[in-house]
Motif scaffolding. Structure first.
Motif, short mmCIF file in Angstrom:
data_model
loop_
_atom_site.label_atom_id
_atom_site.label_comp_id
_atom_site.label_asym_id
_atom_site.label_seq_id
_atom_site.Cartn_x
_atom_site.Cartn_y
_atom_site.Cartn_z
N ARG A 130 32.85 54.88 -2.37
CA ARG A 130 32.55 54.36 -1.04
C ARG A 130 33.76 53.67 -0.42
O ARG A 130 33.98 53.75 0.79
N ALA A 185 35.34 54.73 3.12
CA ALA A 185 35.49 53.74 4.19
C ALA A 185 36.93 53.71 4.69
O ALA A 185 37.19 53.65 5.90
N SER A 230 31.10 54.22 8.93
CA SER A 230 31.64 54.45 7.59
C SER A 230 30.81 53.70 6.58
O SER A 230 30.19 52.68 6.91
N LYS A 281 29.56 51.19 3.94
CA LYS A 281 29.97 49.83 3.61
C LYS A 281 30.49 49.82 2.18
O LYS A 281 29.80 50.20 1.24
#
Length: 306
Positions: A74, A78, A107, A109
């Motif tokens: 992630r 991001a 995007s 988190k």
């Protein structure tokens, strides 16, 4: 660069010049931005697009979804979404397209783990051990002690430390002039122990190592030229390995440590933001979570009804 439609390739080349000459970003940052944007443009080309005006938010979202399918973290997703938003904003601002699809792109988190930091006793043990190993007057030992003291005293980035010149240290005022990201200049104070270590390095260590090609570099490597980031990282890891119980941190861990100890000592968040050179206060706020976590642990250990 991968094969791209002519308009995409031309825009990517012009964007690189913009990042280097106008924004004055580091080569590492430029490579990261270009890599992310290049991947997005390749994805768009695979979907049959060949013009910047054809980019839309659905294309950008499908690219991000593809990243997720490929198992990207992630935090990586991001970062890549941010890189693309910056690119599409530049495309619109410079008249290369009539809209900015990146403005509509969300995007994921990023889960921000709490940064590891030394406690005060571990930091003291690290610096005391480095000072003891420099007692024999070896130039490398004197240099390592000065680097560790300065990293902990100022919280500057390793790239900022390696870029320092001798005349950017004002020992009379005990401040160092630092050029951070985007060549933004700031002045950071340091304390008496760091000044003493710097004095020993400048008086006895640096003259024994420096060669003419080093110029005005404050810190030099074993061959006498400006020290590079890899050498500093390796040294910090090695020195921390000698501290019982200490986490295995690099120079950025000492930056986290400096910020954490400043806040625990009563410094306000805005001051720490300025010292660290963070563009946004939100970046600095993660350290409040670090100190809050330490307070919680101390409370649980000490309070009879915790």
């Amino acid at each position: 660069m991968r094969d791209l439609p002519e308009e995409f390739a031309r825009a990517l080349g012009e964007y690189e010049r913009h990042l280097v000459s106008e924004r004055d970003l580091t080569s590492h940052t430029v490579r990261a931005y270009l890599g992310d944007v290049s991947e997005m443009l390749a994805h768009a080309a695979a979907l049959g697009l060949s013009s910047l005006d054809e980019l839309d938010v659905r294309t950008l979202r499908s690219w991000l979804a593809n990243q997720q399918v490929r198992g990207k973290a992630r935090t990586t997703m991001a970062r890549r979404a941010t890189a693309v938003r910056v690119f599409t904003a530049w495309v619109l601002r410079t008249g290369r397209a009539h809209s900015d699809p990146g403005a509509q792109l969300g995007s994921p988190k990023a889960h921000r783990p709490l940064p590891l930091a030394l406690d005060v006793a571990e930091a003291r043990a690290l610096l005391d051990a480095a000072a003891a190993s420099a007692d024999d007057g070896s130039p490398v030992g004197l240099r390592d002690a000065a680097i560790l003291e300065l990293l902990y005293a100022t919280g500057i980035r390793v790239g900022e430390l390696c870029g320092l010149d001798v005349d950017e240290v004002d020992r009379a005022r005990r401040v160092v002039r630092v050029f951070g990201k985007g060549r933004k200049e700031r002045t950071v104070p340091y304390g008496v122990p760091a000044d003493a270590a710097l004095g020993r390095w400048l008086d006895r260590g640096r003259p024994a190592l420096v060669v003419p090609g080093a110029g005005a570099a404050l810190f030099v490597g074993a061959r006498g030229r400006r020290i590079d980031q890899r050498a500093v990282r390796a040294m910090v890891h090695r020195r921390l390995g000698d501290v019982p119980g200490a986490p295995d941190l690099g120079p950025h861990g000492l930056r986290h440590t400096a910020a954490t100890h400043l806040l625990e000592g009563g410094a306000d968040l805005r001051t720490v933001q300025e010292l660290l050179g963070h563009a946004s206060l939100a970046t600095t706020q993660i350290y409040t979570h670090v100190t809050a976590e330490r307070l919680r642990k101390a409370y649980q250990l000490a309070h009879p009804r915790a």
